[in-house]
Design an enzyme around this catalytic site. Structure first.
Site, mmCIF file in Angstrom:
data_model
loop_
_atom_site.group_PDB
_atom_site.id
_atom_site.type_symbol
_atom_site.label_atom_id
_atom_site.label_comp_id
_atom_site.label_asym_id
_atom_site.label_seq_id
_atom_site.Cartn_x
_atom_site.Cartn_y
_atom_site.Cartn_z
ATOM 1 N N LYS A 80 129.260 6.563 76.135
ATOM 2 C CA LYS A 80 127.949 7.015 76.610
ATOM 3 C C LYS A 80 127.620 6.353 77.947
ATOM 4 O O LYS A 80 127.157 7.003 78.890
ATOM 5 C CB LYS A 80 126.859 6.675 75.580
ATOM 6 C CG LYS A 80 126.915 7.539 74.327
ATOM 7 C CD LYS A 80 125.989 6.986 73.230
ATOM 8 C CE LYS A 80 126.168 7.752 71.931
ATOM 9 N NZ LYS A 80 125.442 7.177 70.796
ATOM 10 N N GLN A 98 121.877 2.236 68.633
ATOM 11 C CA GLN A 98 123.020 2.858 67.968
ATOM 12 C C GLN A 98 122.980 2.595 66.463
ATOM 13 O O GLN A 98 122.803 1.465 66.016
ATOM 14 C CB GLN A 98 124.331 2.298 68.571
ATOM 15 C CG GLN A 98 125.589 2.914 68.027
ATOM 16 C CD GLN A 98 125.773 4.374 68.427
ATOM 17 O OE1 GLN A 98 125.512 4.756 69.566
ATOM 18 N NE2 GLN A 98 126.206 5.196 67.486
ATOM 19 N N ASP A 127 117.292 9.839 71.565
ATOM 20 C CA ASP A 127 117.970 10.400 70.387
ATOM 21 C C ASP A 127 117.114 11.444 69.666
ATOM 22 O O ASP A 127 117.628 12.190 68.833
ATOM 23 C CB ASP A 127 118.249 9.267 69.380
ATOM 24 C CG ASP A 127 119.698 8.796 69.425
ATOM 25 O OD1 ASP A 127 120.548 9.544 69.945
ATOM 26 O OD2 ASP A 127 119.970 7.691 68.917
#
Ligand code: NAP
Length: 296
Positions: free
Chosen positions: A55, A99, A122
């Protein structure tokens, strides 16, 4: 019967990233702003380290300011929450994520709830999940967004199609259901307690498998000509230190029956990262009050 069309997520993601890079450069020229993204990673999970590295690298390649915050596995929950609060305040960061999965002593819902919904790259915060469910403007989780973009390669109009989503997680299954509803599909959601999954799956014009069970979906679960989106990422241990990545769909069987299908790897995975960057760019634009066209 000929094999299904392969929906190439790698190439679609590359196209999306080049559009994002152009938009980021344009934002720099017009507003002197560099969109900022941060990734918080707690612990040593090797797969998570690979995801975060990818990412960060791709964000940098698209012109973002990208910051990784790596915390040891024994970091107290309060310190993770402090890190989230600092990112909420940081004007250089327009979107960020923590994460998952987190170490067991940290409550994921406490961390997700602490993220400012306006920086929720997200789209996991309940405000964004609620907006999506209500059909309002929301940050949409990246994996379902990537699934929809892949489905659109096979269908210009999804109206009236029958969609089956196997899996009801907050991050993938449920938002995928909401997105397909928004596209006017007739949606069925199946899960571990569903009875007779093969029969349910065979009703699908669009079948999305987001389960985490290697090759659960067999070829005879697929309606001939259906579009199959395989979200699963499962590592099979082949012995001798070798592993193989497979999805939730038995690809070699399903490719003979489906009309279109995503491979694993090279399907949904690359789209997830590209859509995360798209979300962050959109959050930056929203903050600046500008609309920058990004190809979806
Ligand atoms: P998750 O939170 O574990 O959810 C799995 C879902 O599958 C649950 O709803 C569960 O049902 C259902 N399920 C489990 N076993 C089942 C069975 N035998 N039959 C029917 N349903 C079953 O997983 P997730 O986060 O949604 O991820 C799913 C998969 O996608 C994983 O392989 C993950 O690694 C992968 N993934 C890939 C990407 C990508 O970018 N490609 C991104 C995210 C996730 P219950 O609710 O009844 O327990």
């Amino acid at each position: 019967m000929t094999d299904a069309r392969i929906l190439d997520g790698k190439s679609l993601a590359a196209t999306l990233r080049s559009g994002i890079a152009a938009a980021v450069a344009g934002l720099g020229r017009s507003h002197g702003v560099v969109p900022g993204i941060a990734m918080v990673l707690v612990g040593d999970d090797p797969a998570s380290h690979i995801y975060v590295r990818n990412k960060t690298r791709q964000a940098g390649e698209c012109g973002f300011f990208a910051r990784d915050i790596l915390l040891p596995a024994n970091t107290p929950e309060s310190q993770v929450l402090d890190t989230v609060a600092a990112l909420n305040r940081d004007p250089a960061i327009h979107g960020f994520l923590v994460q998952m999965p987190l170490p067991r002593h940290i409550r994921p819902e406490a961390v997700i709830d602490a993220v400012d919904p306006a920086k929720d790259a997200d789209g996991f915060h309940f405000v964004n999940a609620g907006y999506l469910a209500m059909g309002r403007d929301a940050v949409i989780p990246a994996t379902p967004l990537g699934c929809l973009a892949l489905i659109r390669l096979a269908h210009t109009d999804l109206t009236g199609l029958s969609a089956v989503v196997i899996g009801r997680s907050n991050s993938v299954g449920k938002p995928t259901v909401q997105l397909l509803l928004r596209e006017n599909c007739t949606v069925t959601v199946a899960h571990s307690k569903s009875r007779d999954l093969p029969t349910i799956a065979r009703t699908a014009d669009i079948l999305v498998a987001a389960v985490g069970r290697p090759e659960l979906v067999r070829g005879d679960w697929v309606k001939p000509g259906a579009t199959v989106i395989d979200v699963g990422i499962n590592r099979l241990d082949l012995g001798g230190g070798k592993t193989k990545m497979v999805g939730d769909v038995a690809f070699a069987e399903a490719v003979k029956v489906a009309g279109a299908i995503t491979p694993v790897p090279g399907g949904v995975g690359p789209m997830t990262i590209a859509c995360l960057l798209q979300n962050t760019l959109a959050l930056c634009c929203r903050k600046l009050g500008v609309s920058i066209p990004v190809p979806a």
